[in-house]
Every structure is written in C-alpha cells, then in structure tokens.
Scaffold this motif. Structure first.
Motif, PDB file in Angstrom:
ATOM      1  N   CYS A  42      11.171   0.790  -4.931  1.00 55.59           N
ATOM      2  CA  CYS A  42      10.425   0.946  -4.099  1.00 55.59           C
ATOM      3  C   CYS A  42      10.262   1.758  -3.075  1.00 55.59           C
TER       4      CYS A  42
ATOM      5  N   ALA B 232       5.722  -0.018  -9.075  1.00 57.75           N
ATOM      6  CA  ALA B 232       5.739   0.354  -7.415  1.00 57.75           C
ATOM      7  C   ALA B 232       4.428   0.944  -6.919  1.00 57.75           C
TER       8      ALA B 232
ATOM      9  N   VAL C  15      10.085  -6.283   0.463  1.00 60.41           N
ATOM     10  CA  VAL C  15       9.594  -4.826   0.986  1.00 60.41           C
ATOM     11  C   VAL C  15       8.266  -4.566   1.054  1.00 60.41           C
TER      12      VAL C  15
END
Length: 235
Positions: free
Chosen positions: A196, A134, A232
């Motif tokens: 995330c 991430a 995202v």
C-alpha cells in the motif's frame, strides 16, 4: 487454466445456498463486527466500493450503512450471483478487474473519490498483482477516500492445514477452493502495508481481528482465521 478461469469455474459450481462458500460467513460476523473499526474513517457522502465482492453478501450489509455501495469483482459468474440476491438492499454490482488501472480510472471518473471495503483479496494475488491492485485502490480513493483491508495472517495457514488434514476429510466448502486451484499465495503479514505504501497510501490504523468462516470445529466452535486489518488512504 488462468486465474480468471479458475474463479469463473469456482463461482459457477458454488452452491447458491447461503453459507456454502468457505469465507462467506454471515454479515453479523463480518461487516457488522468490523464496522466500528472502519466507520470512523469513512467520511459521509462518499460512495463505498466493495472490492472483490464475490456473491455480494457483504455489499448488502454495507448498503444498509452507506448511501451508495457498488460491489465489484473480476468474475462475471460472481457478479451474476450477486445480482440474483433476493434483496440487494440497493447495492449495485459490476464486473471490474482491480489489476486493470484503466478500469479503476474509469470507475473513479464516474463516482469520484470513494471508500473501499476489501476482504481477502491480496493474498490470492501474485506479488505483481498485489502491486496493481494497490495502485487501483490509490486511484479509486483519490484524495478523500479511505480503504479498509482485511487479509488472513501467516498464522492462518496452520488453521487451514488442520482443516485439510481432518481424519474425516476437509470440509466441503474448503475442499472446493483447492479443487478449483485457488491456493492462497504466500504473503508476509507486513506485505499488506508495504504494498500500500509503495502505491502512495499511508496506513492510518491497523490491528488484528479473526476472520470468520462458515465452518465449525469438532467442538462446535466456529472456525476463525487469524487476520489483520488496515485502514489506508492518501496522507
């Protein structure tokens, strides 16, 4: 045997024929079906990185929709397979470990902000590895990029268990995964968004979409794993 060695062993042993790897369903059932979910979030002009590209099947289709696509995987054997494609469609392939922050920073220095397509990577990582992946995504995306992430849901475990317990034995493509020690880690559905957000990435969209495999059930219907997807990026 380390995780890297397990993946190397898997990709070296995997048959080269299309449809021989459990998750390597045809792009018409994967990227093409997912494109309406993430394309509106992928602004024009940025390269697309297919993270954890494996043998590059999806990278080729992405290259038909975006100007520059770079498939990356930490397995040299997988990248070698990807480069052997008869028609790469202009996609590029490189060895890159997404848990390596310096490698991610070097790629960002070269390409600038990118969009990322990543399918089924986080659930194969340890919790620490997920955090590192991430963090690398945050570096690659920069201020303008967006990532489309797809991961099997917890409910997918039931489907896999049923396949492994079939009276005639598990499908060869699935048995090969476990033979090489590539057992999925336990990961709650909520963890994808949590990991995330911990890396500074906001969730812009999310939903559910079955993850197609190459296998079929006794009734002839394709085996699909319950999965979730997220878009995202930096807020």
């Amino acid at each position: 045997m380390t995780t890297t060695e397990q993946w190397e062993s898997f990709w070296r042993a995997a048959p080269p024929a299309p449809g021989s790897v459990f998750w390597d369903a045809g792009p018409e059932h994967t990227v093409a079906r997912q494109l309406p979910l993430f394309a509106p979030h992928f602004s024009a002009g940025l390269p697309v990185v297919d993270a954890g590209c494996g043998n590059g099947t999806q990278s080729v289709i992405l290259a038909a929709h975006f100007a520059r696509v770079v498939g990356v995987d930490f397995s040299p054997a997988a990248i070698a397979r990807a480069r052997e494609l008869s028609d790469t469609g202009g996609a590029e392939f490189r060895v890159l470990d997404l848990t390596d922050a310096q490698a991610a920073a070097a790629l960002h220095a070269e390409l600038g902000d990118v969009h990322v397509y990543m399918r089924g990577v986080l659930h194969q990582c340890t919790p620490e590895g997920r955090a590192r992946v991430a963090a690398s995504l945050a570096v690659l995306l920069g201020a303008r990029g967006r990532a489309f992430l797809v991961e099997p849901a917890v409910a997918a475990k039931d489907t896999l268990t049923e396949l492994m317990r079939r009276p005639e034995g598990p499908p060869e493509s699935l048995a090969a995964v476990f033979t090489h020690g590539l057992t999925p880690m336990e990961m709650d559905d909520a963890e994808v968004g949590v990991v995330c957000e911990a890396a500074g990435l906001a969730v812009f969209a999310a939903g559910r979409e079955p993850l197609r495999t190459v296998e079929h059930g006794a009734d002839g219907a394709p085996v699909e794993l319950p999965s979730q997807w997220l878009v995202v990026g930096k807020g």
